[in-house]
Design an enzyme around this catalytic site. Structure first.
Site, PDB file in Angstrom:
ATOM      1  N   HIS A 141       0.803  -1.229   0.000  1.00 48.16           N
ATOM      2  CA  HIS A 141       0.000   0.000   0.000  1.00 48.16           C
ATOM      3  C   HIS A 141       0.838   1.282   0.000  1.00 48.16           C
ATOM      4  O   HIS A 141       0.540   2.238   0.731  1.00 48.16           O
ATOM      5  CB  HIS A 141      -0.950  -0.002   1.191  1.00 48.16           C
ATOM      6  CG  HIS A 141      -2.067  -1.010   1.098  1.00 48.16           C
ATOM      7  ND1 HIS A 141      -2.483  -1.559  -0.081  1.00 48.16           N
ATOM      8  CD2 HIS A 141      -2.855  -1.576   2.064  1.00 48.16           C
ATOM      9  CE1 HIS A 141      -3.482  -2.405   0.153  1.00 48.16           C
ATOM     10  NE2 HIS A 141      -3.728  -2.432   1.441  1.00 48.16           N
ATOM     11  N   HIS A 215      -9.721   2.351  -0.028  1.00 51.12           N
ATOM     12  CA  HIS A 215      -9.688   1.320   1.017  1.00 51.12           C
ATOM     13  C   HIS A 215     -10.802   1.475   2.050  1.00 51.12           C
ATOM     14  O   HIS A 215     -10.570   1.269   3.245  1.00 51.12           O
ATOM     15  CB  HIS A 215      -8.318   1.319   1.694  1.00 51.12           C
ATOM     16  CG  HIS A 215      -7.867  -0.028   2.181  1.00 51.12           C
ATOM     17  ND1 HIS A 215      -8.523  -0.723   3.178  1.00 51.12           N
ATOM     18  CD2 HIS A 215      -6.836  -0.817   1.806  1.00 51.12           C
ATOM     19  CE1 HIS A 215      -7.891  -1.869   3.396  1.00 51.12           C
ATOM     20  NE2 HIS A 215      -6.867  -1.953   2.577  1.00 51.12           N
ATOM     21  N   GLU A 352     -11.184  -3.473  -3.160  1.00 47.10           N
ATOM     22  CA  GLU A 352     -10.155  -2.542  -3.618  1.00 47.10           C
ATOM     23  C   GLU A 352      -9.904  -2.799  -5.097  1.00 47.10           C
ATOM     24  O   GLU A 352      -9.287  -3.800  -5.464  1.00 47.10           O
ATOM     25  CB  GLU A 352      -8.871  -2.755  -2.807  1.00 47.10           C
ATOM     26  CG  GLU A 352      -9.074  -2.637  -1.305  1.00 47.10           C
ATOM     27  CD  GLU A 352      -8.029  -3.407  -0.499  1.00 47.10           C
ATOM     28  OE1 GLU A 352      -6.828  -3.193  -0.708  1.00 47.10           O
ATOM     29  OE2 GLU A 352      -8.420  -4.239   0.344  1.00 47.10           O
TER      30      GLU A 352
END
Ligand code: GLA
Length: 387
Positions: A141, A215, A352
């Protein structure tokens, strides 16, 4: 007869709702018609004394969202149930300080690269790059300080049928190990069709991987109101990318048919999550990238989620080739959310939309390389209705 709607935008300069400055754009539809609106206010300060703002958006139906320029986080998002009762359907905190302290990416923009890159290494055009490593031996991420932890430039947006926020961030060359100055813009729209619409665009001055995502952890029964195992999920994916113990794809695109990963027909998330299956063991439940069957870069339906008690239905549309379905396996009650509600195991799920994990090391996967002169685009829509 079509009548044009107008929207209210009010910006506040100081803390608190009381300190309201002049309306930036005034209203007017007359005869009691409800209008969308957007208001900006200061929300708090970061440790280095920078002011963080939050935008309160409402659409013409009364659906609302709060979005902050810290990490582009969707702090709240309401949707009506079958009795017309609006409830906040995303997990998150009540204060900025809690987001800064510790958040498992609640509601944030994730980038530069959503998901994992094996050992934080990749080669591009013959050059090897080393990224920040923050998930065991891997990069996750965007690294230690990804897009979820930076303050974005922001402004309120208004258009016919929607209110929104424009976020802009210039990610400098070398940030978290990535090459190139990456100029990123994210538009969030709350539309009168009860959609949260997210549009990403980016340019670069050196070739670099780009794969931002969103997210939010959803719970269509309301944030904090129990687990999501009874939610019925449909995924428009005939394959998924199996992973190793570190959740790095093996490279295989495996058919979902006959496995607990088959969500072609709506199925309760909890129906097979406890099955004796090596992939479910590695993910501690679902934490996998699904390969969307009809990907062609156009906005297409990727998933639907239905919560039978409230009647809330969420559809997810995207231009991306994949979607990470994560069912909140790492939530353990230690994050105390809005209203003091603890988020226990599997109290939220994420969808996602993305290019596949570890794409920079997988030339056989759709490419996520952005080059100078090219424009990155990605649109994802989370649409709410009842059934
Ligand atoms: C993604 C990952 C998960 C987890 C969450 C955040 O969904 O795939 O493994 O890291 O983000 O907790």
């Amino acid at each position: 007869m079509h009548r044009k709607k107008f929207y209210t935008a009010i910006s506040t300069i100081a803390f608190g709702w009381a300190a309201v400055a002049a309306p930036a754009l005034a209203t007017a539809a007359g005869d009691g018609e409800r209008l969308g609106s957007i208001e900006k206010r200061a929300w708090g300060k970061t440790q280095d004394n920078r002011t963080v703002c939050v935008y309160a958006l409402a659409n013409a139906n009364g659906m609302s969202a709060r979005i902050t320029d810290y990490g582009g986080i969707v702090v709240s998002l309401t949707a009506p149930d079958r009795n017309g009762k609006y409830e906040d359907v995303v997990l998150g905190y009540g204060t900025l300080a809690e987001y800064v302290k510790d958040s498992p990416y609640f509601g944030s923009v994730v980038g530069r690269f959503g998901n994992r890159i094996a050992r934080g290494k990749f080669s591009l055009d013959g050059q090897e790059y080393t990224l920040a490593v923050n998930n065991g031996p891997n990069h996750l991420h965007g690294g230690l300080k990804g897009f979820d932890k930076v303050i974005w430039e922001s402004e309120a947006l208004i258009r016919d049928g929607a209110v929104g926020v424009r976020l802009h961030y210039l990610s400098p060359d070398g940030e978290e190990g990535y090459p190139g100055n990456l100029d990123v813009t994210v538009h969030y729209w709350l539309t009168d069709a009860n959609e949260l619409r997210i549009e990403y665009s980016a340019t670069t001055d050196k070739a670099t991987p780009v794969n931002p995502t969103h997210h939010s952890y959803f719970n269509l029964a309301g944030a904090g109101n129990g687990d999501i195992l009874g939610h019925e999920l449909m995924l428009a994916a005939d394959r998924f990318t199996p992973v190793d113990e570190g959740l790095i794809p093996t490279g295989e695109l495996r058919p979902v048919a006959g496995t607990p990963f088959d969500f072609a027909r709506p199925t309760a998330i909890g129906a097979r999550v406890g099955d004796d299956d090596l992939q479910l063991k590695y993910g501690r439940g679902y934490d996998h990238n699904f390969v969307l069957s009809r990907w062609d870069g156009k906005l297409r339906l990727a998933a639907t989620v239905y919560e039978p008690k409230s009647g809330r239905l969420m559809e997810v549309l995207t231009t991306e080739p994949g979607v990470q379905f994560y069912c909140g396996n790492f939530l353990d009650g230690s994050n105390i959310g809005k209203g003091g509600k603890p988020y226990e195991h599997r109290y939220g799920f994420c969808l996602e939309t993305q290019h596949f994990p570890d794409s920079p090391n997988r030339p056989e996967f759709p490419s996520c390389t952005l080059r100078p002169g090219e424009q990155y685009h990605h649109t994802t829509v989370y649409r709410f209705s009842i059934k």
